[in-house]
Each structure stands twice: as C-alpha cells, then as structure tokens.
Design a protein around this motif. Structure first.
Motif, PDB file in Angstrom:
ATOM      1  N   PRO A 152       1.983 -30.580 -25.775  1.00  0.00           N
ATOM      2  CA  PRO A 152       1.396 -31.667 -24.981  1.00  0.00           C
ATOM      3  C   PRO A 152       1.952 -31.722 -23.561  1.00  0.00           C
ATOM      4  O   PRO A 152       1.259 -32.062 -22.626  1.00  0.00           O
ATOM      5  CB  PRO A 152       1.770 -32.927 -25.757  1.00  0.00           C
ATOM      6  CG  PRO A 152       2.064 -32.459 -27.138  1.00  0.00           C
ATOM      7  CD  PRO A 152       2.553 -31.047 -27.022  1.00  0.00           C
ATOM      8  N   ASN A 153       3.204 -31.363 -23.406  1.00  0.00           N
ATOM      9  CA  ASN A 153       3.818 -31.359 -22.078  1.00  0.00           C
ATOM     10  C   ASN A 153       4.101 -29.914 -21.651  1.00  0.00           C
ATOM     11  O   ASN A 153       5.216 -29.559 -21.316  1.00  0.00           O
ATOM     12  CB  ASN A 153       5.093 -32.186 -22.073  1.00  0.00           C
ATOM     13  CG  ASN A 153       6.135 -31.617 -23.026  1.00  0.00           C
ATOM     14  OD1 ASN A 153       5.828 -30.855 -23.937  1.00  0.00           O
ATOM     15  ND2 ASN A 153       7.373 -31.998 -22.821  1.00  0.00           N
ATOM     16  N   VAL A 154       3.053 -29.095 -21.673  1.00  0.00           N
ATOM     17  CA  VAL A 154       3.200 -27.660 -21.428  1.00  0.00           C
ATOM     18  C   VAL A 154       3.961 -27.352 -20.144  1.00  0.00           C
ATOM     19  O   VAL A 154       4.687 -26.379 -20.079  1.00  0.00           O
ATOM     20  CB  VAL A 154       1.834 -26.946 -21.426  1.00  0.00           C
ATOM     21  CG1 VAL A 154       0.982 -27.367 -20.265  1.00  0.00           C
ATOM     22  CG2 VAL A 154       2.001 -25.446 -21.420  1.00  0.00           C
ATOM     23  N   PHE A 155       3.841 -28.200 -19.149  1.00  0.00           N
ATOM     24  CA  PHE A 155       4.555 -27.951 -17.914  1.00  0.00           C
ATOM     25  C   PHE A 155       5.927 -28.595 -17.919  1.00  0.00           C
ATOM     26  O   PHE A 155       6.695 -28.407 -16.991  1.00  0.00           O
ATOM     27  CB  PHE A 155       3.726 -28.390 -16.708  1.00  0.00           C
ATOM     28  CG  PHE A 155       2.512 -27.529 -16.521  1.00  0.00           C
ATOM     29  CD1 PHE A 155       2.636 -26.232 -16.070  1.00  0.00           C
ATOM     30  CD2 PHE A 155       1.253 -27.996 -16.842  1.00  0.00           C
ATOM     31  CE1 PHE A 155       1.525 -25.416 -15.921  1.00  0.00           C
ATOM     32  CE2 PHE A 155       0.147 -27.197 -16.691  1.00  0.00           C
ATOM     33  CZ  PHE A 155       0.283 -25.902 -16.238  1.00  0.00           C
ATOM     34  N   VAL A 163       0.822 -19.348 -19.152  1.00  0.00           N
ATOM     35  CA  VAL A 163      -0.586 -18.986 -19.377  1.00  0.00           C
ATOM     36  C   VAL A 163      -0.699 -17.967 -20.505  1.00  0.00           C
ATOM     37  O   VAL A 163      -1.492 -18.136 -21.438  1.00  0.00           O
ATOM     38  CB  VAL A 163      -1.241 -18.449 -18.082  1.00  0.00           C
ATOM     39  CG1 VAL A 163      -2.603 -17.850 -18.371  1.00  0.00           C
ATOM     40  CG2 VAL A 163      -1.348 -19.567 -17.047  1.00  0.00           C
ATOM     41  N   LEU A 164       0.091 -16.916 -20.458  1.00  0.00           N
ATOM     42  CA  LEU A 164      -0.008 -15.878 -21.489  1.00  0.00           C
ATOM     43  C   LEU A 164       0.475 -16.371 -22.846  1.00  0.00           C
ATOM     44  O   LEU A 164      -0.122 -16.050 -23.876  1.00  0.00           O
ATOM     45  CB  LEU A 164       0.763 -14.630 -21.052  1.00  0.00           C
ATOM     46  CG  LEU A 164       0.186 -13.920 -19.822  1.00  0.00           C
ATOM     47  CD1 LEU A 164       1.107 -12.787 -19.383  1.00  0.00           C
ATOM     48  CD2 LEU A 164      -1.215 -13.416 -20.095  1.00  0.00           C
ATOM     49  N   ARG A 165       1.519 -17.179 -22.862  1.00  0.00           N
ATOM     50  CA  ARG A 165       2.001 -17.739 -24.137  1.00  0.00           C
ATOM     51  C   ARG A 165       0.919 -18.598 -24.796  1.00  0.00           C
ATOM     52  O   ARG A 165       0.786 -18.622 -26.018  1.00  0.00           O
ATOM     53  CB  ARG A 165       3.276 -18.546 -23.918  1.00  0.00           C
ATOM     54  CG  ARG A 165       3.899 -19.012 -25.245  1.00  0.00           C
ATOM     55  CD  ARG A 165       5.139 -19.850 -25.040  1.00  0.00           C
ATOM     56  NE  ARG A 165       4.761 -21.094 -24.379  1.00  0.00           N
ATOM     57  CZ  ARG A 165       5.456 -21.664 -23.418  1.00  0.00           C
ATOM     58  NH1 ARG A 165       6.555 -21.135 -22.970  1.00  0.00           N
ATOM     59  NH2 ARG A 165       5.039 -22.791 -22.887  1.00  0.00           N
ATOM     60  N   SER A 166       0.110 -19.256 -23.973  1.00  0.00           N
ATOM     61  CA  SER A 166      -0.933 -20.135 -24.521  1.00  0.00           C
ATOM     62  C   SER A 166      -2.012 -19.359 -25.279  1.00  0.00           C
ATOM     63  O   SER A 166      -2.781 -19.953 -26.023  1.00  0.00           O
ATOM     64  CB  SER A 166      -1.582 -20.958 -23.410  1.00  0.00           C
ATOM     65  OG  SER A 166      -2.522 -20.182 -22.684  1.00  0.00           O
ATOM     66  N   VAL A 178      -5.683 -28.358 -18.487  1.00  0.00           N
ATOM     67  CA  VAL A 178      -4.380 -29.027 -18.494  1.00  0.00           C
ATOM     68  C   VAL A 178      -3.786 -29.073 -17.091  1.00  0.00           C
ATOM     69  O   VAL A 178      -3.199 -30.081 -16.688  1.00  0.00           O
ATOM     70  CB  VAL A 178      -3.409 -28.309 -19.472  1.00  0.00           C
ATOM     71  CG1 VAL A 178      -1.999 -28.853 -19.353  1.00  0.00           C
ATOM     72  CG2 VAL A 178      -3.915 -28.429 -20.894  1.00  0.00           C
ATOM     73  N   ALA A 179      -3.918 -27.985 -16.347  1.00  0.00           N
ATOM     74  CA  ALA A 179      -3.288 -27.907 -15.031  1.00  0.00           C
ATOM     75  C   ALA A 179      -3.996 -28.750 -13.976  1.00  0.00           C
ATOM     76  O   ALA A 179      -3.330 -29.317 -13.102  1.00  0.00           O
ATOM     77  CB  ALA A 179      -3.215 -26.451 -14.576  1.00  0.00           C
ATOM     78  N   ALA A 180      -5.309 -28.845 -14.045  1.00  0.00           N
ATOM     79  CA  ALA A 180      -6.056 -29.577 -13.009  1.00  0.00           C
ATOM     80  C   ALA A 180      -5.604 -31.029 -12.871  1.00  0.00           C
ATOM     81  O   ALA A 180      -5.295 -31.469 -11.754  1.00  0.00           O
ATOM     82  CB  ALA A 180      -7.557 -29.483 -13.273  1.00  0.00           C
ATOM     83  N   SER A 207       0.180 -22.185  -9.507  1.00  0.00           N
ATOM     84  CA  SER A 207       0.079 -20.790  -9.914  1.00  0.00           C
ATOM     85  C   SER A 207      -0.584 -20.668 -11.286  1.00  0.00           C
ATOM     86  O   SER A 207      -1.452 -19.814 -11.492  1.00  0.00           O
ATOM     87  CB  SER A 207       1.462 -20.131  -9.924  1.00  0.00           C
ATOM     88  OG  SER A 207       1.362 -18.761 -10.218  1.00  0.00           O
ATOM     89  N   ALA A 208      -0.208 -21.515 -12.239  1.00  0.00           N
ATOM     90  CA  ALA A 208      -0.839 -21.495 -13.569  1.00  0.00           C
ATOM     91  C   ALA A 208      -2.326 -21.802 -13.455  1.00  0.00           C
ATOM     92  O   ALA A 208      -3.158 -21.176 -14.122  1.00  0.00           O
ATOM     93  CB  ALA A 208      -0.156 -22.487 -14.501  1.00  0.00           C
TER      94      ALA A 208
END
Length: 133
Positions: free
Chosen positions: A75-78, A65-68, A106-108, A90-91
C-alpha cells in the motif's frame, strides 16, 4: 498475473538485466513480455536482447517498478521515498514508457502531492515525453 515462482532480482535464474545508475536488476524476459505491451513488442523484435541500460532511470524507481511485476504492490510502495520527488517521478516515467499501468496509477497521485513550483516543469516534461492514452 504476478510471478511468485520466479524470483525477482536473482542472478542465478534471471535471463534479463536492467541497469540503472550502474546497478543491475535481474529479471525474467517472460515476465517482462507478459506484463508490458511495450516490452513485448520491443523484445519480440530482438530475441537476442538480454540487457537494457536505463540511463535516465533512478535505480530505486526501476527496482520498485520491476519488483511490482513479481509481487503485489505494498500500500505504501514508495514508503520512505514518499517525499522524494525524483524517485516517484522516475517510477512514473518508467511505467509510462513501459506501459505498466498499475504503477502509473499509484505514482500519479503521489506526484500530485509532491509537485511544487520548483519541480512542476520536470513533471510536465515527463508527461509530454510519454503521453497517456
């Protein structure tokens, strides 16, 4: 606005620290206040605040989250975490709480793929704690 000139997680230049799972993440107050309505209000009320202990946050999620706030999301942040419900949840919660909409977006959908009958209650509780507008 992303901050490519300010270095993320650099203890030499940072003026603010998040702590998750006992591990520090170094950031810049100006970046936090610019990109999060919640943090703008929270930190604006207490200019002396230089640290937040995020006791319920997963370190990897807080880091994402903070890096973003500093660089575009991959594209594949996770990435390797795509099958780890706890990190994605958590994100999602961090982003809802701090009003960081691009991570929520992105997380939803990732959560939708990860929810099963064992973790659905955790997901619903997260949404109820941090209602979306």
């Amino acid at each position: 606005m992303l901050h490519t000139k300010l270095r993320f997680d650099d203890s030499r230049t940072a003026d603010f620290v998040f702590v998750a799972e006992g591990r520090e993440i170094f950031v810049h107050r100006s970046v936090l206040m610019e990109q999060s309505i919640f943090l703008r209000g929270f930190l604006g009320k207490d200019p002396s605040c230089t640290r937040i202990n995020a006791n319920n946050a997963v370190y990897e999620a807080m880091h994402i989250v903070l890096r973003s706030l500093y660089e575009p999301l991959a594209p594949n942040v996770f990435g390797d975490f795509q099958y780890n419900f706890t990190i994605v949840l958590s994100a999602f919660e961090i982003s809802l709480h701090f009003t960081i909409d691009h991570i929520v977006a992105v997380a939803a959908p990732q959560l939708m793929h990860l929810i099963d009958k064992l973790n659905v209650v955790r997901a619903v509780k997260a949404c109820l704690k941090h209602p979306m507008n």
